[in-house]
Scaffold this active site. Structure first.
Site, PDB file in Angstrom:
ATOM      1  N   SER A 204       0.830  -1.192   0.000  1.00 18.66           N
ATOM      2  CA  SER A 204       0.000   0.000   0.000  1.00 18.66           C
ATOM      3  C   SER A 204       0.872   1.252   0.000  1.00 18.66           C
ATOM      4  O   SER A 204       1.669   1.458  -0.910  1.00 18.66           O
ATOM      5  CB  SER A 204      -0.948  -0.045   1.198  1.00 18.66           C
ATOM      6  OG  SER A 204      -1.916   0.963   1.111  1.00 18.66           O
TER       7      SER A 204
ATOM      8  N   HIS B  81      -7.462  -4.827  -2.409  1.00 16.33           N
ATOM      9  CA  HIS B  81      -6.253  -4.080  -2.058  1.00 16.33           C
ATOM     10  C   HIS B  81      -5.338  -4.867  -1.122  1.00 16.33           C
ATOM     11  O   HIS B  81      -4.124  -4.855  -1.284  1.00 16.33           O
ATOM     12  CB  HIS B  81      -6.666  -2.771  -1.388  1.00 16.33           C
ATOM     13  CG  HIS B  81      -5.527  -1.852  -1.061  1.00 16.33           C
ATOM     14  ND1 HIS B  81      -4.852  -1.135  -2.021  1.00 16.33           N
ATOM     15  CD2 HIS B  81      -4.954  -1.523   0.132  1.00 16.33           C
ATOM     16  CE1 HIS B  81      -3.908  -0.401  -1.441  1.00 16.33           C
ATOM     17  NE2 HIS B  81      -3.948  -0.616  -0.145  1.00 16.33           N
TER      18      HIS B  81
ATOM     19  N   ASP C 212      -9.344  -3.659  -6.616  1.00 15.34           N
ATOM     20  CA  ASP C 212      -8.895  -2.741  -5.561  1.00 15.34           C
ATOM     21  C   ASP C 212      -9.782  -1.503  -5.556  1.00 15.34           C
ATOM     22  O   ASP C 212      -9.874  -0.793  -6.558  1.00 15.34           O
ATOM     23  CB  ASP C 212      -7.438  -2.355  -5.830  1.00 15.34           C
ATOM     24  CG  ASP C 212      -6.793  -1.646  -4.659  1.00 15.34           C
ATOM     25  OD1 ASP C 212      -7.487  -0.879  -3.965  1.00 15.34           O
ATOM     26  OD2 ASP C 212      -5.581  -1.842  -4.440  1.00 15.34           O
TER      27      ASP C 212
END
Length: 422
Positions: free
Chosen positions: A248, A363, A331
């Site tokens: 991330s 995600h 995502d």
């Protein structure tokens, strides 16, 4: 690789077990990314049974998964080969009792399963119930039960607190004298140090440093350069074989280091980037974010359409080392597929770039067999607002993506950090 010493068959009987039913798990103790087999024997033929898995998190919450099975002509169920006809997963899913874990009814909403103390195992109780049950397990008679342990740290892995040269984090060292290839592990935008990926990477032979880096003064190239030096100078780390792992927001930070003169990315087989869920590092205003009907925040539109101003992007044309991108096509936090396509178009040395793209994955592509988290509570970095963030993904395809991506990630790291020539 270091193997567990205690691998064998565990059998549990219940006083209410009228058929002398046997439940076995092999191995009963192992790493979290190690497959196990579950088998039931000595039940009546063509009889409905429910396999149930239960674990208690360190926060005091309870998670469960269950599958509905029918015994064969010999009265057996083999979870590795036989299909679940219902429950939290369906079909032949050998590890469904782990990856389909969900909070029991009545639990706090918006939680995400995370192991905090990696020096203790995740304990999962497997039980067998008569019939096809979907609720009220605590009030039903258990035919047989087994407790199994899943570990992030293999025997001999060492955990070392790092507070050196202004750098803070946790270093995990594989068993043995070394030296080992090293990794800087950059987690996402959470307010605590997450250690379980580094612990598991060390269990597979990599000296991995989970870096504490989310304070404002730390989100600078100089801090990552200092952390790189700390890892490079450790006597049990191969100084010319160090890579970066990002998740991330950590992916953005990993990509920014291509501008560093200290982190030698020009030696393409000695420094390796592995970035999960690539986010292009640009200045962005989240005006395009919105909430869905379930009051879940969606960020993915904030960067769309992809900007054309190259000054607002990381110059991936300067990349001179192998880069692996893991992409969840569903995502909902960031436009990851579009970002990966954009990087592919701009990379002058595209032979160094590998993209793993997974339909219906979200995600949070984490370690294999981790429970899928489609949405959870999240503290926004700018306004410190607690929201319910939609991460995306569907449980089964997302979990299959986690398993496949982890295997290919380890292959990628071994090839470029263990097998490559200096």
């Amino acid at each position: 690789e270091h193997k567990w010493r205690l691998i064998g068959r565990v059998v549990s009987h219940s006083s209410r077990n009228l058929w002398r039913l046997l439940l076995s798990v092999q191995p009963s103790r192992g790493l979290v990314d190690e497959k196990f087999s579950v088998r039931v024997q000595n039940a009546p033929p063509a009889h409905p049974l429910t396999m149930h898995a239960l674990l208690h998190s360190e926060d005091g919450d309870t998670w469960e998964a269950f599958g509905h099975y029918v015994t064969d002509a010999g009265g057996d169920v083999n979870v590795t080969k036989d299909p679940s006809l219902g429950g939290t997963y369906v079909g032949v899913e050998p590890m469904g009792l782990l990856w389909s874990q969900r909070l029991v009814p009545g639990s706090r909403p918006g939680l995400r399963f995370r192991k905090q103390d990696v020096q203790t195992p995740m304990q999962v109780r497997l039980s067998v119930y008569q019939g096809h049950q979907s609720e009220g397990f605590m009030d039903r008679a258990v035919l047989a039960s087994v407790m199994m342990e899943r570990w992030y740290m293999a025997p001999g892995v060492r955990r070392v607190n790092i507070t050196e040269g202004g750098v803070t984090g946790t270093l995990f060292l594989p068993p043995g004298p070394g030296p080992f290839p090293g990794l800087l592990d950059l987690w996402g935008g959470v307010d605590s140090l997450v250690e379980y990926r580094s612990a598991l990477l060390a269990s597979h032979g990599f000296a991995s440093l989970t870096l504490d880096y989310l304070k404002p003064a730390q989100v600078k190239n100089e801090y990552f350069e200092d952390a790189y030096r700390v890892l490079q100078q450790h006597p049990q780390v191969c100084r010319r074989r160090i890579g970066l792992v990002g998740l991330s927001f950590g992916s953005s930070m990993a990509l920014r280091t291509i501008y560093s003169n200290v982190i030698q990315v020009r030696k393409c087989l000695n420094s390796v980037f592995m970035c999960f869920f690539n986010e292009i590092c640009i200045k962005v205003k989240l005006k395009k974010s919105h909430y869905n009907d379930e009051n879940q925040l969606i960020w993915r539109n904030a960067l769309l359409p992809m900007p054309t101003d190259t000054s607002k992007k990381v110059d991936v044309g300067r990349l001179q080392c192998p880069l692996l991108l893991v992409v969840g096509e569903d995502d909902q936090s960031w436009p990851v597929p579009e970002s990966a396509d954009d990087m592919m178009e701009r990379a002058g040395n595209s032979h160094l770039l590998t993209v793993l793209s997974y339909p219906r994955a979200g995600h949070l592509i984490e370690l294999p067999y981790s429970p899928h988290c489609r949405a959870s509570k999240f503290l926004t970095p700018l306004h410190k607002e607690r929201v319910m963030m939609l991460w995306g993904g569907e449980a089964a395809p997302h979990s299959h993506a986690q398993e496949d991506a982890w295997r290919k990630t380890l292959d990628f790291l071994r090839k470029n950090l263990y097998c490559s020539a200096d």
